[in-house]
Scaffold this motif. Structure first.
Motif, short mmCIF file in Angstrom:
data_model
loop_
_atom_site.label_atom_id
_atom_site.label_comp_id
_atom_site.label_asym_id
_atom_site.label_seq_id
_atom_site.Cartn_x
_atom_site.Cartn_y
_atom_site.Cartn_z
N ARG A 83 0.83 -1.21 0.00
CA ARG A 83 0.00 0.00 0.00
C ARG A 83 0.87 1.26 0.00
O ARG A 83 0.54 2.26 -0.63
N ARG A 84 1.98 1.22 0.71
CA ARG A 84 2.90 2.37 0.72
C ARG A 84 3.41 2.65 -0.69
O ARG A 84 3.55 3.80 -1.09
N PHE A 85 3.71 1.58 -1.43
CA PHE A 85 4.15 1.74 -2.81
C PHE A 85 3.03 2.41 -3.63
O PHE A 85 3.28 3.36 -4.37
N ILE A 86 1.83 1.91 -3.50
CA ILE A 86 0.69 2.47 -4.25
C ILE A 86 0.51 3.94 -3.91
O ILE A 86 0.26 4.77 -4.79
N HIS A 87 0.67 4.28 -2.65
CA HIS A 87 0.43 5.65 -2.19
C HIS A 87 1.50 6.65 -2.62
O HIS A 87 1.31 7.86 -2.45
N ILE A 88 2.58 6.16 -3.22
CA ILE A 88 3.58 7.09 -3.78
C ILE A 88 2.89 8.04 -4.76
O ILE A 88 3.23 9.22 -4.86
N LEU A 89 1.93 7.52 -5.49
CA LEU A 89 1.21 8.33 -6.48
C LEU A 89 0.48 9.50 -5.81
O LEU A 89 0.46 10.60 -6.35
#
Length: 193
Positions: A83-89
Motif C-alpha cells: 500500500r505504501r508503494f501504491i500511495h507514492i502516487l
C-alpha cells in the motif's frame, strides 16, 4: 565550501533538473546556475554530463533502497508495505501531474537516446520489481508474485503517465483507490488459502 558538499549540491540540482527538464535539455550551465557556482568550479567536480547522470542514478538508487528498507521496517505486514508503494502516487501527485514519474521519465528518455546509462536507470525499476515480488511472496502469492509485482508496477506507471498528460488529480485518487481494493481482494484470497 567543502568539495563533498559542492558535489552533493551539483548532484541534487542535476537530479531535479533532469526530472523537470529532461536529461537532454539540461545543460552544464543550468546545473551550475542552480547551484550558483562558476562553470570552472563545476568542471572540477564533473567532466561530462554523463558523469553527472551516473551520479544522479546512484543517488536515486540509494534513496530508493533506503525508502524500501524504511517501508520494510515500518510496515506491519506485506499488504501494508505494498500500500505504501501504491500511495507514492498520492504522496507525489503534484510533481507527477506536472512532470510524470521520475523513474519512468528518465528511463524513457534514455531509451529514446540509446544512452549507455539506460541499464543503470532501469535498475530503479528492478529494485521496485524485486521488492514487490518479495512482498507478494510474503502475502502468500509465491506462484504469481513476480507477475503481480509487474502488474502493479505497470499500472502505477500508466497512472503517472496519464495523470501527467491530463493533469488530473482526481484520476490519481481514483486509481489509487482501485489498486488498494485490488490489493485487499488479493490479501483476502491469500488469507482463505
Amino acid at each position: 565550501m567543502p568539495e563533498k558538499t559542492t558535489r552533493d549540491q551539483i548532484i541534487k540540482a542535476a537530479d531535479q533538473l533532469f526530472y523537470q527538464q529532461g536529461f537532454e535539455h539540461t545543460s552544464f550551465s543550468d546545473i551550475a546556475d542552480a547551484v550558483r557556482i562558476s562553470r570552472g568550479n563545476f568542471y572540477h567536480h564533473f567532466k561530462s554530463k554523463d558523469e553527472i547522470l551516473d551520479a544522479v542514478i546512484d543517488l536515486r538508487l540509494t534513496s530508493t533502497r533506503q525508502m524500501l528498507e524504511r517501508w520494510d521496517i515500518e510496515g506491519e505486514n506485506p499488504a501494508d508495505r505494498i500500500r505504501r508503494f501504491i500511495h507514492i502516487l498520492l504522496d507525489n501527485r503534484a510533481k507527477i501531474k506536472r512532470f510524470g514519474c521520475p523513474v519512468g521519465t528518465l528511463c524513457t528518455e534514455l531509451a529514446k537516446l540509446g544512452h549507455p546509462s539506460q541499464g543503470g536507470a532501469n535498475g530503479l525499476f528492478t529494485l521496485f520489481r524485486t521488492w514487490l515480488r518479495q512482498q507478494f511472496t510474503l502475502l502468500g502469492r509465491k506462484a504469481d508474485a513476480d507477475e503481480l509485482g509487474m502488474q502493479l508496477l505497470a499500472r502505477s506507471q500508466g497512472v503517472a503517465t496519464l495523470a501527467s498528460a491530463f493533469c488530473d488529480e482526481k484520476f490519481i485518487k481514483q486509481e489509487v483507490q482501485q489498486m488498494c481494493e485490488w490489493l485487499n481482494a488479493l490479501q483476502a484470497s491469500a488469507a482463505r488459502h
